[in-house]
Motif scaffolding. Sequence first.
Motif, short mmCIF file in Angstrom:
data_model
loop_
_atom_site.label_atom_id
_atom_site.label_comp_id
_atom_site.label_asym_id
_atom_site.label_seq_id
_atom_site.Cartn_x
_atom_site.Cartn_y
_atom_site.Cartn_z
N ALA A 1 28.89 64.48 -56.54
CA ALA A 1 27.84 64.81 -55.58
C ALA A 1 26.99 65.98 -56.05
O ALA A 1 27.32 66.69 -57.00
CB ALA A 1 28.48 65.15 -54.23
N ASN A 2 25.88 66.16 -55.32
CA ASN A 2 25.00 67.31 -55.51
C ASN A 2 25.27 68.30 -54.40
O ASN A 2 25.57 67.91 -53.27
CB ASN A 2 23.54 66.85 -55.44
N GLU A 3 25.17 69.58 -54.71
CA GLU A 3 25.39 70.58 -53.67
C GLU A 3 24.17 71.48 -53.46
O GLU A 3 24.22 72.43 -52.69
CB GLU A 3 26.60 71.45 -54.00
N ALA A 4 23.06 71.13 -54.13
CA ALA A 4 21.90 72.03 -54.07
C ALA A 4 20.58 71.30 -53.88
O ALA A 4 19.54 71.79 -54.28
CB ALA A 4 21.85 72.86 -55.35
N LEU A 5 20.62 70.12 -53.25
CA LEU A 5 19.39 69.37 -53.01
C LEU A 5 19.26 69.06 -51.53
O LEU A 5 19.85 68.10 -51.03
CB LEU A 5 19.37 68.07 -53.82
N PRO A 6 18.49 69.85 -50.80
CA PRO A 6 18.33 69.64 -49.36
C PRO A 6 17.91 68.21 -49.04
O PRO A 6 17.07 67.63 -49.71
CB PRO A 6 17.23 70.63 -48.98
N VAL B 1 33.05 66.21 -55.67
CA VAL B 1 33.05 66.91 -56.95
C VAL B 1 31.60 67.25 -57.28
O VAL B 1 30.79 66.37 -57.55
CB VAL B 1 33.66 66.04 -58.07
N SER B 2 31.25 68.53 -57.22
CA SER B 2 29.88 68.95 -57.49
C SER B 2 29.58 68.84 -58.98
O SER B 2 30.34 69.33 -59.81
CB SER B 2 29.67 70.41 -57.05
N LEU B 3 28.47 68.18 -59.30
CA LEU B 3 28.11 67.94 -60.69
C LEU B 3 26.64 68.25 -60.91
O LEU B 3 25.80 67.85 -60.11
CB LEU B 3 28.36 66.47 -61.06
N ASN B 4 26.33 68.94 -62.02
CA ASN B 4 24.93 69.07 -62.38
C ASN B 4 24.52 67.82 -63.16
O ASN B 4 25.35 66.94 -63.45
CB ASN B 4 24.66 70.36 -63.15
N ILE C 1 27.44 59.44 -56.57
CA ILE C 1 26.36 59.25 -55.60
C ILE C 1 25.61 60.57 -55.54
O ILE C 1 25.85 61.42 -54.70
CB ILE C 1 26.87 58.81 -54.21
N ARG C 2 24.69 60.72 -56.50
CA ARG C 2 24.07 62.02 -56.71
C ARG C 2 22.66 61.85 -57.28
O ARG C 2 22.42 62.10 -58.44
CB ARG C 2 24.92 62.85 -57.70
N ASN C 3 21.73 61.37 -56.47
CA ASN C 3 20.33 61.16 -56.87
C ASN C 3 20.21 60.84 -58.36
O ASN C 3 19.58 61.55 -59.13
CB ASN C 3 19.44 62.34 -56.47
N THR C 4 20.82 59.73 -58.75
CA THR C 4 20.86 59.31 -60.15
C THR C 4 20.00 58.07 -60.34
O THR C 4 20.22 57.05 -59.68
CB THR C 4 22.31 59.03 -60.59
N THR C 5 19.04 58.14 -61.25
CA THR C 5 18.10 57.05 -61.47
C THR C 5 18.70 55.96 -62.36
O THR C 5 19.29 56.23 -63.41
CB THR C 5 16.82 57.58 -62.14
#
Length: 400
Positions: A101-106, A142-145, A162-166
Amino acid sequence: MISRGSASTWKRTATAVMALGLVAGACSSSSGDDSSDTTDETIEGADTDVGGDDASTSEPAETEPTDTDAADDTGDTVEVVQTEGGLLAAVQDAGVVKCGANEALPGFGVVDSAGEYAGFDIDFCKVVAAGILGDAEAVEYVSLNADARFPALQSGEVDVLIRNTTWTASRDGDQGGNFLFTTFYDGQGVMVPEDSGITDLEGLADASICVLSGTTTELNLSSVFTARGINYNPVVFDDNTTLRPAYEEGQCEAWTADASALASNKAAIEDEGGAAQFIIPEVISKEPLGPVVVDGDTEWAQAVNWAVMAPVQAWEFGLDSSNIGSYDGDDPNILTFLGQGDDVAATLGLPADYAVQAVEQVGNYQEIYDAHITPIGLSLEGSPNNLWTEGGLMYVPPFR
């Protein structure tokens, strides 16, 4: 690559059986010998070569290939065999889904002051857990850059990304990932301070532009600006927690990212008293975003995929978190979807009521979107993320 718990590795076995009989005719002066060839071949079930800037190399599955050439052309019988277990069984045994997941994208993935994850993508992590395990809270985030996304997937550190991945061709081919249903249709944009007076891409000639490393955004920026002959200076960051302050401090004259990410950060900057921002209207790419699972595990992929599609189908049926559990109509398509008709779910490795659990505990697609995306200024109306019946692209296969 399946590395979770004691899950069995996947194997694909192809068996070719060949028989050739030559029988002399009554009036023929020639004769031949009967002969037969049997060839057994075991084919590796996992990608072993993973390239690209974001990638690490995966270990091959624990199967050894044996190649034997057949002497003659023949009709082949091919059987695909799958051992019991796999990642679906491992997740069910563990009782938790590990979600990258992302932890820094509102709007999509953030961690609040209490340490809780929230956002559009986070809700789809919950949808997977609710559909497969019956519990939307059975998620380990799991926070991932951006750079760490695919290595974490390949290594088994996460079960699903599931982390805004194109979804792109190179990622589909090189990164060992299996891209599933697109949950959000996006496109790349560019944001500048409103008082800069810049209104188009040509106005960014020789500008410094903030961009995240290891992303399609970085590649698109280079491709589009090079094609148009616009000189620029990329200023690259690992994540938004360092990029945003640098942008606000003037280290970059522009910020390029997915339009949804720019909208969320524009809202955050302005809400916190920062300078007014302007997003240049031109969209410079296609960015289909959605879940990704590791290649080679069809059972896990289809379970995740159909769980993720359930909120969209519920929306189309007019079902939401408040009424899906109390449906008392007689529409056979809805009854099948709810697990009260033909047992389609069992063929997908899912509980009969997986759709009910996913939507009742998390929401249908519109509820999820309105909770997280509408507040950052992106309306469903007129959006490609609207239902296909409303002119959008949200269209799922039949649940039957």
